[in-house]
Motif scaffolding. Structure first.
Motif, PDB file in Angstrom:
ATOM      1  N   ASP A 103       0.812  -1.218  -0.081  1.00 33.40           N
ATOM      2  CA  ASP A 103      -0.012   0.011   0.019  1.00 33.40           C
ATOM      3  C   ASP A 103       0.879   1.223  -0.154  1.00 33.40           C
ATOM      4  O   ASP A 103       0.320   2.221   0.756  1.00 33.40           O
ATOM      5  CB  ASP A 103      -0.840   0.224   1.193  1.00 33.40           C
ATOM      6  CG  ASP A 103      -0.302   0.168   2.524  1.00 33.40           C
ATOM      7  OD1 ASP A 103       0.838   0.253   2.642  1.00 33.40           O
ATOM      8  OD2 ASP A 103      -1.127  -0.055   3.443  1.00 33.40           O
ATOM      9  N   MET A 104       2.091   1.029  -0.623  1.00 34.28           N
ATOM     10  CA  MET A 104       2.852   2.378  -0.650  1.00 34.28           C
ATOM     11  C   MET A 104       2.190   3.082  -1.879  1.00 34.28           C
ATOM     12  O   MET A 104       1.423   2.761  -2.729  1.00 34.28           O
ATOM     13  CB  MET A 104       4.378   1.941  -1.163  1.00 34.28           C
ATOM     14  CG  MET A 104       5.194   1.317  -0.043  1.00 34.28           C
ATOM     15  SD  MET A 104       6.795   0.991  -0.365  1.00 34.28           S
ATOM     16  CE  MET A 104       6.579  -0.476  -1.486  1.00 34.28           C
ATOM     17  N   GLY A 105       2.419   4.612  -1.728  1.00 35.14           N
ATOM     18  CA  GLY A 105       2.134   5.390  -2.655  1.00 35.14           C
ATOM     19  C   GLY A 105       2.849   5.343  -4.013  1.00 35.14           C
ATOM     20  O   GLY A 105       4.010   5.255  -4.037  1.00 35.14           O
ATOM     21  N   THR A 106       2.067   5.184  -5.067  1.00 34.53           N
ATOM     22  CA  THR A 106       2.617   5.170  -6.471  1.00 34.53           C
ATOM     23  C   THR A 106       1.728   6.307  -7.303  1.00 34.53           C
ATOM     24  O   THR A 106       0.473   6.501  -7.110  1.00 34.53           O
ATOM     25  CB  THR A 106       2.544   3.820  -7.071  1.00 34.53           C
ATOM     26  OG1 THR A 106       1.089   3.542  -7.267  1.00 34.53           O
ATOM     27  CG2 THR A 106       3.296   2.594  -6.241  1.00 34.53           C
ATOM     28  N   THR A 107       2.392   6.560  -8.354  1.00 30.14           N
ATOM     29  CA  THR A 107       1.873   7.517  -9.269  1.00 30.14           C
ATOM     30  C   THR A 107       0.386   7.009  -9.787  1.00 30.14           C
ATOM     31  O   THR A 107      -0.610   7.618  -9.924  1.00 30.14           O
ATOM     32  CB  THR A 107       2.607   8.027 -10.500  1.00 30.14           C
ATOM     33  OG1 THR A 107       3.860   8.444 -10.016  1.00 30.14           O
ATOM     34  CG2 THR A 107       1.912   8.905 -11.452  1.00 30.14           C
ATOM     35  N   GLU A 108       0.515   5.530 -10.143  1.00 32.53           N
ATOM     36  CA  GLU A 108      -0.780   5.043 -10.834  1.00 32.53           C
ATOM     37  C   GLU A 108      -1.917   4.805  -9.851  1.00 32.53           C
ATOM     38  O   GLU A 108      -3.048   4.974 -10.200  1.00 32.53           O
ATOM     39  CB  GLU A 108      -0.459   3.786 -11.312  1.00 32.53           C
ATOM     40  CG  GLU A 108       0.724   3.721 -12.483  1.00 32.53           C
ATOM     41  CD  GLU A 108       0.044   4.923 -13.638  1.00 32.53           C
ATOM     42  OE1 GLU A 108      -1.294   4.587 -13.864  1.00 32.53           O
ATOM     43  OE2 GLU A 108       0.829   5.268 -14.159  1.00 32.53           O
ATOM     44  N   LYS A 109      -1.644   4.474  -8.471  1.00 31.84           N
ATOM     45  CA  LYS A 109      -2.662   4.435  -7.613  1.00 31.84           C
ATOM     46  C   LYS A 109      -3.166   5.908  -7.292  1.00 31.84           C
ATOM     47  O   LYS A 109      -4.437   5.995  -7.145  1.00 31.84           O
ATOM     48  CB  LYS A 109      -2.056   3.820  -6.187  1.00 31.84           C
ATOM     49  CG  LYS A 109      -3.218   3.782  -5.223  1.00 31.84           C
ATOM     50  CD  LYS A 109      -2.964   2.850  -4.035  1.00 31.84           C
ATOM     51  CE  LYS A 109      -1.797   3.511  -3.128  1.00 31.84           C
ATOM     52  NZ  LYS A 109      -1.788   2.786  -1.873  1.00 31.84           N
ATOM     53  N   ALA A 110      -2.351   6.853  -7.299  1.00 35.16           N
ATOM     54  CA  ALA A 110      -3.118   8.158  -6.937  1.00 35.16           C
ATOM     55  C   ALA A 110      -3.845   8.633  -8.233  1.00 35.16           C
ATOM     56  O   ALA A 110      -4.986   9.109  -8.229  1.00 35.16           O
ATOM     57  CB  ALA A 110      -1.998   9.411  -6.872  1.00 35.16           C
ATOM     58  N   THR A 111      -3.376   8.258  -9.433  1.00 24.08           N
ATOM     59  CA  THR A 111      -4.170   8.651 -10.640  1.00 24.08           C
ATOM     60  C   THR A 111      -5.414   7.672 -10.630  1.00 24.08           C
ATOM     61  O   THR A 111      -6.649   8.333 -10.929  1.00 24.08           O
ATOM     62  CB  THR A 111      -3.391   8.193 -11.919  1.00 24.08           C
ATOM     63  OG1 THR A 111      -2.169   8.772 -12.060  1.00 24.08           O
ATOM     64  CG2 THR A 111      -4.266   8.765 -13.068  1.00 24.08           C
ATOM     65  N   PHE A 112      -5.450   6.494 -10.279  1.00 23.49           N
ATOM     66  CA  PHE A 112      -6.717   6.033 -10.362  1.00 23.49           C
ATOM     67  C   PHE A 112      -7.707   6.529  -9.084  1.00 23.49           C
ATOM     68  O   PHE A 112      -8.973   6.654  -9.533  1.00 23.49           O
ATOM     69  CB  PHE A 112      -6.472   4.360  -9.902  1.00 23.49           C
ATOM     70  CG  PHE A 112      -7.866   3.513  -9.592  1.00 23.49           C
ATOM     71  CD1 PHE A 112      -8.616   3.295 -10.679  1.00 23.49           C
ATOM     72  CD2 PHE A 112      -8.032   3.339  -8.290  1.00 23.49           C
ATOM     73  CE1 PHE A 112      -9.829   2.780 -10.375  1.00 23.49           C
ATOM     74  CE2 PHE A 112      -9.276   2.446  -7.947  1.00 23.49           C
ATOM     75  CZ  PHE A 112     -10.216   2.306  -9.077  1.00 23.49           C
ATOM     76  N   LEU A 113      -7.206   6.821  -7.943  1.00 26.46           N
ATOM     77  CA  LEU A 113      -8.192   7.290  -6.907  1.00 26.46           C
ATOM     78  C   LEU A 113      -8.852   8.585  -7.404  1.00 26.46           C
ATOM     79  O   LEU A 113      -9.941   8.809  -7.193  1.00 26.46           O
ATOM     80  CB  LEU A 113      -7.278   7.417  -5.596  1.00 26.46           C
ATOM     81  CG  LEU A 113      -7.052   6.060  -4.904  1.00 26.46           C
ATOM     82  CD1 LEU A 113      -6.023   6.446  -3.727  1.00 26.46           C
ATOM     83  CD2 LEU A 113      -8.263   5.486  -4.283  1.00 26.46           C
ATOM     84  N   LYS A 114      -7.894   9.635  -7.972  1.00 26.10           N
ATOM     85  CA  LYS A 114      -8.371  10.813  -8.348  1.00 26.10           C
ATOM     86  C   LYS A 114      -9.611  10.547  -9.504  1.00 26.10           C
ATOM     87  O   LYS A 114     -10.583  11.316  -9.588  1.00 26.10           O
ATOM     88  CB  LYS A 114      -7.467  11.522  -8.982  1.00 26.10           C
ATOM     89  CG  LYS A 114      -7.862  12.976  -9.379  1.00 26.10           C
ATOM     90  CD  LYS A 114      -6.600  13.821 -10.166  1.00 26.10           C
ATOM     91  CE  LYS A 114      -7.299  15.218 -10.669  1.00 26.10           C
ATOM     92  NZ  LYS A 114      -5.859  15.726 -11.324  1.00 26.10           N
ATOM     93  N   GLU A 115      -9.235   9.527 -10.474  1.00 28.24           N
ATOM     94  CA  GLU A 115     -10.235   9.403 -11.378  1.00 28.24           C
ATOM     95  C   GLU A 115     -11.445   8.845 -11.078  1.00 28.24           C
ATOM     96  O   GLU A 115     -12.605   9.113 -11.410  1.00 28.24           O
ATOM     97  CB  GLU A 115      -9.646   8.794 -12.908  1.00 28.24           C
ATOM     98  CG  GLU A 115      -8.514   9.304 -13.387  1.00 28.24           C
ATOM     99  CD  GLU A 115      -9.117  10.757 -14.114  1.00 28.24           C
ATOM    100  OE1 GLU A 115     -10.489  10.519 -14.769  1.00 28.24           O
ATOM    101  OE2 GLU A 115      -8.557  11.596 -14.265  1.00 28.24           O
ATOM    102  N   PHE A 116     -11.100   7.833 -10.088  1.00 31.13           N
ATOM    103  CA  PHE A 116     -12.590   7.248  -9.663  1.00 31.13           C
ATOM    104  C   PHE A 116     -13.301   8.150  -8.965  1.00 31.13           C
ATOM    105  O   PHE A 116     -14.621   8.196  -8.925  1.00 31.13           O
ATOM    106  CB  PHE A 116     -12.014   5.960  -8.676  1.00 31.13           C
ATOM    107  CG  PHE A 116     -13.278   5.121  -8.234  1.00 31.13           C
ATOM    108  CD1 PHE A 116     -13.647   4.278  -8.949  1.00 31.13           C
ATOM    109  CD2 PHE A 116     -13.528   5.256  -7.110  1.00 31.13           C
ATOM    110  CE1 PHE A 116     -14.899   3.274  -8.699  1.00 31.13           C
ATOM    111  CE2 PHE A 116     -14.665   4.227  -6.565  1.00 31.13           C
ATOM    112  CZ  PHE A 116     -15.066   3.604  -7.475  1.00 31.13           C
ATOM    113  N   LYS A 117     -12.927   8.938  -8.164  1.00 37.07           N
ATOM    114  CA  LYS A 117     -13.689  10.036  -7.636  1.00 37.07           C
ATOM    115  C   LYS A 117     -14.485  11.101  -8.334  1.00 37.07           C
ATOM    116  O   LYS A 117     -15.671  11.340  -8.488  1.00 37.07           O
ATOM    117  CB  LYS A 117     -12.676  10.957  -6.363  1.00 37.07           C
ATOM    118  CG  LYS A 117     -13.490  11.906  -5.727  1.00 37.07           C
ATOM    119  CD  LYS A 117     -12.640  12.911  -4.783  1.00 37.07           C
ATOM    120  CE  LYS A 117     -13.468  13.813  -4.322  1.00 37.07           C
ATOM    121  NZ  LYS A 117     -12.506  14.718  -3.303  1.00 37.07           N
TER     122      LYS A 117
END
Length: 429
Positions: A81-95
């Motif tokens: 569950d480390m921070g990655t660019t792809e996880k951040a991008t997905f979370l933002k787009e999902f919201k």
């Protein structure tokens, strides 16, 4: 000369637990969109869609291109569950694409890669939030194969596989389980009200709005609304398991949208990655996100390849065109099945489901399995569902073309004809 796989290798080396390869006895080698090909080059129309894990079909070109580019640029594969660019991008787009337009406010938890992982986390959290132990589930519900998820699953064959008693759950009748006349929620509420019922106030109620493995049983919207009202009245958390019914399968991104409810916890997996890659989400109303760091975890909860394709999949939901396509084709699906049941009274059939999650329940034992087997012979992949496999189940990809849809439906009609009128069978070669 192309090497051909010896089918005996599976019987010799793979566990007896294998199931789908028994229903579809060939070796597949390629898949694209709504089609698959085996080693003999035979083409199949896919009305199975990975049991709902491939709502966008096989090898979607945009998802594939994004994933290949990511891999070739040495993007991170595994990150817990480390921070990655792809996880951040997905979370933002999902919201922005999914939650905000639907006026939904959830924290996103990555519990592990599968549907049963998200259900386990939902059950644990509901018990932690309320301090209660019991959970109410429903007849014919299916929520996963690990012990907690299995305890709220109705199928006796699956439950028996646990090998131990499955406790702290109460099963109530799903909508129309007994008859159209019986209000099953009046029955449920009477148990909650009466101190002599033996049913304690539960931590949560968990349900599928359309039961997949349980037989394509679709709850009425008013029934779902009343469940939510009961949960609010008794301070019970409402968990909607949208692992199979969600991501557009029933017509809208979440299967509960048209019921006008807002669950406390939502379980997503299967098609959330868009590409068939393992990924699961547990959506939690912020006030209930009381986990301690690491209190629930999983080694593969940071599947960045899945974040890449999941983000690409969200582009289908940027406007309402995709949902309109699903609505139009699902009307065709349902009318086809109604005509089929009317044309073949020998089926003793009943049409079930919603959206692209539909099927026909046959009162004749073993008939649905025979129809699915006939369909496979003709080049259509279709499975059965229900406690006795009494439903043949249509799960086309949401991206299927009208031409492919019609071709598959014609194969189903031919398969029904060949099954109920075997003497009049005319093969198509």
């Amino acid at each position: 000369m192309t090497h051909k796989t010896d089918m005996n290798i599976f019987a010799q080396l793979e566990s007896e637990v294998r199931s789908y390869c028994r229903s579809f006895p060939t070796v597949f080698t390629k898949a694209k969109g709504s089609k698959m090909w085996d080693e003999d080059g035979k083409e199949y129309i896919d009305f199975f869609s990975g049991a709902g894990a491939l709502n966008y079909g096989h090898n979607d070109p945009i998802m594939k291109e994004n994933l290949v580019d990511y891999i070739m640029n040495d993007g991170i594969t595994h990150s817990l569950d480390m921070g990655t660019t792809e996880k951040a991008t997905f979370l933002k787009e999902f919201k922005e694409t999914i939650l905000k337009p639907r006026d939904l406010n959830y924290k996103v938890m990555f519990p592990g890669p599968t549907g049963t992982n998200t259900v386990e986390s939902a059950l644990k959290l509901a018990r932690k939030v309320t301090g209660r132990t019991d959970v109410i589930s429903f007849t014919n519900g299916f929520h996963g194969m690990t012990i907690g998820a299995l305890s709220v699953t109705g199928n006796s064959f699956k439950r028996k596989g646990a090998g131990i008693p499955l406790t702290h759950t109460v099963t109530m009748p799903y909508d129309n389980f007994v008859s159209d006349e019986l209000d099953t929620l009046e029955y449920l509420e009477r148990f909650l009200e009466d101190g002599g019922s033996g049913v304690a106030i539960p931590a949560a109620i968990i349900l599928e709005t359309v039961q997949g493995e349980g037989g394509i049983n679709a709850a009425r919207y008013e029934w779902l609304k009343k469940v939510e009202e009961i949960c609010r009245r008794w301070d019970i958390l409402l968990i909607v398991d949208d692992v199979q019914a969600g991501i557009g399968r029933t017509g809208s991104f979440f299967s509960f949208e048209k019921a006008g409810i807002k669950p406390d916890i939502v379980c997503l997996s299967k098609s959330i990655s868009g590409y068939g890659l393992p990924l699961a989400l547990t959506l939690i109303k912020p006030e209930y996100d009381i986990w301690e760091p690491g209190e629930h975890n999983g080694t593969f909860r940071g599947n960045n390849h899945a974040f890449v394709t999941a983000t690409a999949a969200l582009t289908y939901w940027k406007d309402d065109q995709f949902e309109k396509k699903i609505t139009k084709q699902s009307e065709r699906l349902y009318s086809f099945l109604e005509d089929l049941v009317a044309s073949y009274p020998e089926l003793e059939g009943q049409v079930r489901g919603r959206g692209f999650m539909v099927g026909v329940c046959s009162a004749k034992e073993g008939l649905s399995e025979k129809i699915a087997a006939q369909a496979f012979e003709r080049g259509l992949i279709m499975e059965t569902a229900g406690p006795k496999d009494e439903v043949f189940k249509l799960f086309p990809a949401l991206t299927i073309s009208d031409e492919e849809l019609e071709k598959g439906l014609q194969m189903i009609k031919e398969s029904v004809e060949a099954t109920v009128n075997p003497k009049e069978l005319v093969t198509n070669g």
